[in-house]
Design a protein around this motif. Structure first.
Motif, PDB file in Angstrom:
ATOM      1  N   ILE A 189       0.652  -1.150   0.249  1.00 15.05           N
ATOM      2  CA  ILE A 189       0.069  -0.069  -0.151  1.00 15.05           C
ATOM      3  C   ILE A 189       1.065   1.047  -0.026  1.00 15.05           C
ATOM      4  CG2 ILE A 189      -2.058   1.457   0.957  1.00 15.05           C
ATOM      5  CD1 ILE A 189      -2.381  -2.291   2.344  1.00 15.05           C
ATOM      6  N   THR A 190       0.949   1.847  -0.590  1.00  5.64           N
ATOM      7  CA  THR A 190       1.402   2.850  -1.372  1.00  5.64           C
ATOM      8  C   THR A 190       0.993   4.220  -1.551  1.00  5.64           C
ATOM      9  OG1 THR A 190       3.357   1.384  -2.428  1.00  5.64           O
ATOM     10  CG2 THR A 190       3.663   3.182  -2.721  1.00  5.64           C
ATOM     11  N   GLU A 191       1.556   5.443  -1.406  1.00  2.00           N
ATOM     12  CA  GLU A 191       1.290   6.612  -1.676  1.00  2.00           C
ATOM     13  C   GLU A 191       1.409   7.509  -2.891  1.00  2.00           C
ATOM     14  OE1 GLU A 191       2.037  11.216  -0.362  1.00  2.00           O
ATOM     15  OE2 GLU A 191       1.787   9.244   1.249  1.00  2.00           O
ATOM     16  N   THR A 192       0.245   7.056  -3.791  1.00  3.84           N
ATOM     17  CA  THR A 192       0.629   7.933  -4.949  1.00  3.84           C
ATOM     18  C   THR A 192      -0.594   8.443  -5.493  1.00  3.84           C
ATOM     19  OG1 THR A 192      -0.498   5.671  -5.679  1.00  3.84           O
ATOM     20  CG2 THR A 192       2.037   5.580  -5.465  1.00  3.84           C
ATOM     21  N   ASP A 193      -0.948   8.564  -6.943  1.00  5.63           N
ATOM     22  CA  ASP A 193      -2.103   9.197  -7.241  1.00  5.63           C
ATOM     23  C   ASP A 193      -3.443   8.275  -6.845  1.00  5.63           C
ATOM     24  OD1 ASP A 193      -0.821  11.754  -7.431  1.00  5.63           O
ATOM     25  OD2 ASP A 193      -0.799  11.765  -9.864  1.00  5.63           O
ATOM     26  N   MET A 194      -2.702   7.205  -7.189  1.00  4.84           N
ATOM     27  CA  MET A 194      -3.552   5.910  -7.161  1.00  4.84           C
ATOM     28  C   MET A 194      -4.478   5.530  -6.051  1.00  4.84           C
ATOM     29  SD  MET A 194      -3.271   2.260  -9.078  1.00  4.84           S
ATOM     30  CE  MET A 194      -3.176   2.857 -11.045  1.00  4.84           C
ATOM     31  N   ASN A 195      -3.716   5.931  -4.924  1.00  4.33           N
ATOM     32  CA  ASN A 195      -4.596   5.716  -4.107  1.00  4.33           C
ATOM     33  C   ASN A 195      -4.761   7.140  -3.025  1.00  4.33           C
ATOM     34  OD1 ASN A 195      -4.222   2.558  -3.692  1.00  4.33           O
ATOM     35  ND2 ASN A 195      -2.183   2.396  -3.434  1.00  4.33           N
ATOM     36  N   GLN A 196      -5.076   7.557  -3.881  1.00  2.00           N
ATOM     37  CA  GLN A 196      -5.883   9.716  -3.018  1.00  2.00           C
ATOM     38  C   GLN A 196      -6.564   8.850  -1.655  1.00  2.00           C
ATOM     39  OE1 GLN A 196      -4.839  11.457  -4.561  1.00  2.00           O
ATOM     40  NE2 GLN A 196      -4.513  12.955  -3.332  1.00  2.00           N
ATOM     41  N   TRP A 197      -7.310   8.198  -1.211  1.00  3.16           N
ATOM     42  CA  TRP A 197      -7.685   7.928  -0.436  1.00  3.16           C
ATOM     43  C   TRP A 197      -6.976   7.577   1.214  1.00  3.16           C
ATOM     44  CZ3 TRP A 197      -6.271   3.770   2.021  1.00  3.16           C
ATOM     45  CH2 TRP A 197      -5.811   2.180   1.569  1.00  3.16           C
ATOM     46  N   LEU A 198      -5.777   7.165   0.168  1.00  6.98           N
ATOM     47  CA  LEU A 198      -4.572   6.886   1.730  1.00  6.98           C
ATOM     48  C   LEU A 198      -3.683   8.530   1.959  1.00  6.98           C
ATOM     49  CD1 LEU A 198      -2.996   4.904   3.358  1.00  6.98           C
ATOM     50  CD2 LEU A 198      -1.238   5.488   1.347  1.00  6.98           C
ATOM     51  N   VAL A 199      -3.931   8.951   0.256  1.00 11.22           N
ATOM     52  CA  VAL A 199      -3.100  10.423   0.711  1.00 11.22           C
ATOM     53  C   VAL A 199      -3.932  11.716   2.123  1.00 11.22           C
ATOM     54  CG1 VAL A 199      -1.825  12.412  -0.726  1.00 11.22           C
ATOM     55  CG2 VAL A 199      -1.643  10.390  -1.790  1.00 11.22           C
ATOM     56  N   ASP A 200      -5.485  11.678   1.805  1.00  6.65           N
ATOM     57  CA  ASP A 200      -6.064  12.451   1.588  1.00  6.65           C
ATOM     58  C   ASP A 200      -6.226  12.415   3.062  1.00  6.65           C
ATOM     59  OD1 ASP A 200      -6.042  14.323  -0.438  1.00  6.65           O
ATOM     60  OD2 ASP A 200      -8.229  12.707  -0.878  1.00  6.65           O
ATOM     61  N   SER A 201      -6.688  10.997   3.938  1.00  2.00           N
ATOM     62  CA  SER A 201      -6.796  10.564   5.558  1.00  2.00           C
ATOM     63  C   SER A 201      -5.122  10.338   5.950  1.00  2.00           C
ATOM     64  CB  SER A 201      -7.585   9.583   5.009  1.00  2.00           C
ATOM     65  OG  SER A 201      -7.967   8.956   6.096  1.00  2.00           O
ATOM     66  N   THR A 202      -5.568  10.774   7.380  1.00  2.00           N
ATOM     67  CA  THR A 202      -4.511  10.524   7.717  1.00  2.00           C
ATOM     68  C   THR A 202      -5.316   9.223   9.199  1.00  2.00           C
ATOM     69  OG1 THR A 202      -5.808  12.375   9.917  1.00  2.00           O
ATOM     70  CG2 THR A 202      -3.379  12.970   9.132  1.00  2.00           C
ATOM     71  N   GLU A 203      -6.080   8.660   9.021  1.00  2.00           N
ATOM     72  CA  GLU A 203      -6.743   7.489   9.821  1.00  2.00           C
ATOM     73  C   GLU A 203      -6.735   7.159   8.585  1.00  2.00           C
ATOM     74  OE1 GLU A 203      -9.128   5.481  12.746  1.00  2.00           O
ATOM     75  OE2 GLU A 203      -8.297   7.295  12.537  1.00  2.00           O
ATOM     76  N   SER A 204      -6.874   6.912   7.318  1.00  5.24           N
ATOM     77  CA  SER A 204      -6.383   5.236   6.462  1.00  5.24           C
ATOM     78  C   SER A 204      -4.831   5.315   6.683  1.00  5.24           C
ATOM     79  CB  SER A 204      -7.366   5.664   5.287  1.00  5.24           C
ATOM     80  OG  SER A 204      -8.272   5.590   4.732  1.00  5.24           O
ATOM     81  N   GLN A 205      -4.460   6.307   7.031  1.00  8.56           N
ATOM     82  CA  GLN A 205      -2.417   6.115   7.412  1.00  8.56           C
ATOM     83  C   GLN A 205      -2.390   5.096   8.498  1.00  8.56           C
ATOM     84  OE1 GLN A 205      -0.762  10.284   6.924  1.00  8.56           O
ATOM     85  NE2 GLN A 205      -1.891  10.119   4.787  1.00  8.56           N
ATOM     86  N   ARG A 206      -3.309   5.583   9.437  1.00  7.96           N
ATOM     87  CA  ARG A 206      -3.128   4.885  10.991  1.00  7.96           C
ATOM     88  C   ARG A 206      -3.513   3.586  10.790  1.00  7.96           C
ATOM     89  NH1 ARG A 206      -5.481   3.201  14.971  1.00  7.96           N
ATOM     90  NH2 ARG A 206      -6.957   3.653  13.913  1.00  7.96           N
ATOM     91  N   LYS A 207      -4.205   3.316  10.233  1.00  8.02           N
ATOM     92  CA  LYS A 207      -5.224   1.795   9.854  1.00  8.02           C
ATOM     93  C   LYS A 207      -3.887   1.172   8.960  1.00  8.02           C
ATOM     94  CE  LYS A 207      -9.729   2.939  10.638  1.00  8.02           C
ATOM     95  NZ  LYS A 207     -10.997   2.563   9.418  1.00  8.02           N
ATOM     96  N   VAL A 208      -3.043   1.851   7.607  1.00 12.70           N
ATOM     97  CA  VAL A 208      -2.709   1.266   7.077  1.00 12.70           C
ATOM     98  C   VAL A 208      -1.525   0.533   7.937  1.00 12.70           C
ATOM     99  CG1 VAL A 208      -1.174   0.726   5.031  1.00 12.70           C
ATOM    100  CG2 VAL A 208      -3.284   1.417   4.854  1.00 12.70           C
ATOM    101  N   ALA A 209      -0.725   2.128   8.811  1.00  5.96           N
ATOM    102  CA  ALA A 209       1.038   1.606   9.188  1.00  5.96           C
ATOM    103  C   ALA A 209      -0.302   0.530  10.490  1.00  5.96           C
ATOM    104  CB  ALA A 209       0.707   2.927   9.436  1.00  5.96           C
ATOM    105  N   ALA A 210      -0.866   0.569  10.762  1.00  5.55           N
ATOM    106  CA  ALA A 210      -1.369  -0.861  11.900  1.00  5.55           C
ATOM    107  C   ALA A 210      -1.530  -2.342  10.874  1.00  5.55           C
ATOM    108  CB  ALA A 210      -2.498  -0.516  12.543  1.00  5.55           C
ATOM    109  N   MET A 211      -1.289  -1.984  10.372  1.00  6.60           N
ATOM    110  CA  MET A 211      -1.166  -4.043   9.208  1.00  6.60           C
ATOM    111  C   MET A 211      -0.260  -4.520   9.232  1.00  6.60           C
ATOM    112  SD  MET A 211      -4.742  -4.186   6.446  1.00  6.60           S
ATOM    113  CE  MET A 211      -3.946  -2.451   5.848  1.00  6.60           C
ATOM    114  N   VAL A 212       0.935  -3.088   9.128  1.00  7.93           N
ATOM    115  CA  VAL A 212       2.442  -3.066   8.413  1.00  7.93           C
ATOM    116  C   VAL A 212       3.746  -3.251   9.127  1.00  7.93           C
ATOM    117  CG1 VAL A 212       4.462  -2.138   6.572  1.00  7.93           C
ATOM    118  CG2 VAL A 212       1.876  -1.774   6.091  1.00  7.93           C
TER     119      VAL A 212
END
Length: 257
Positions: A189-212
């Motif tokens: 799960i990488t920060e790119t234009d395709m994953n704008q949902w990740l770029v725009d949401s600190t909550e999404s970033q936190r959830k991803v970090a918890a899986m990694v």
């Protein structure tokens, strides 16, 4: 001197995101890089300018993949830019993902055909066209996705990346006699234009970090470094492989952070 001095490289989708990071890294290692783009000329010019400002060499090549004559257009521009040189490295990075248009419910036949045309058909015929320009020791690197081993609703996109993984193994098998290696880099799960949902949401970033395991989502440079290995002489005895570059995604249950 760079490890890729005297080498040439084509990076499809090289004007933004992971592709741009790959183009910049290969150029920093000494390669002359063809930065392919589809429609965003400004982004391509910015990528080339950034490479040149850092002391590298690059040129932009436009071709709208997934359309009739796309590979012909790409290689006409590529060969002009190479000015008689051969081609040493091909990075098949360009891809699309329409979130609604890739689901079972939302996909249409037109969506399906376009996604496969860009994500799977174009890489095959780019390699086919590139082979006469490549000598022994060439490198082909395909950019896939972790969605080939975990499930997402975007089934059409996932199917194209599965096809790309299969292509890697088959091409590695048949091109080994020419000393050409073929490998896949599979981003997490990488920060790119395709994953704008990740770029725009600190909550999404936190959830991803918890899986990694390494506690963060990926950055384009993380993938570029892996591609640089496969492009280099250090990977001479590695072919037909898929490298998961994902920070340790879903290795097991984790405590909530």
């Amino acid at each position: 001197m760079g490890i890729l001095d005297g080498k040439t490289a084509l990076v499809t989708g090289g004007s933004r995101g992971i592709g741009r990071a790959i183009a910049e890294r290969l150029a920093s290692d000494g390669a002359l890089v063809a930065v392919h783009y589809g429609s965003n000329e400004t982004a391509a010019k910015e990528a080339v300018a950034a490479i040149e400002a850092a002391g590298g060499r690059a040129f932009a090549v436009r071709a709208l993949l997934g359309t009739p004559g796309d590979v012909d257009t790409l290689f006409a521009g590529l060969e002009r830019g190479l000015e008689g040189r051969g081609l040493d490295i091909v990075v098949n990075n360009a891809a699309i993902q329409g979130y609604g248009a890739s689901t079972l419910e939302g996909a249409t036949e037109a969506d399906f055909e376009r996604t496969f045309a860009i994500n799977a058909r174009a890489p095959l015929f780019i390699v086919q066209r590139a082979l006469p320009l490549m000598s022994e020791g060439g490198r082909i690197i395909n950019i896939s996705s972790g969605v080939t081993w975990f499930a997402i609703p975007e089934v059409v996109y996932a199917m194209t990346k599965g096809a790309l993984n299969v292509m890697t193994r088959s091409l590695a098998h048949v091109l080994g006699e020419r000393g050409i290696t073929v490998n896949t880099v599979s981003p997490g799960i990488t920060e790119t234009d395709m994953n704008q949902w990740l770029v725009d949401s600190t909550e999404s970033q936190r959830k991803v970090a918890a899986m990694v395991a390494l506690g963060r989502h990926g950055q384009p440079d993380d993938l570029a470094d892996a591609v640089a290995f496969f492009a280099s002489p250090d990977s001479r005895w590695v072919t037909g492989q898929t490298l998961e570059v994902n920070g340790g995604l879903w290795l097991g249950p984790r405590e909530e952070r």
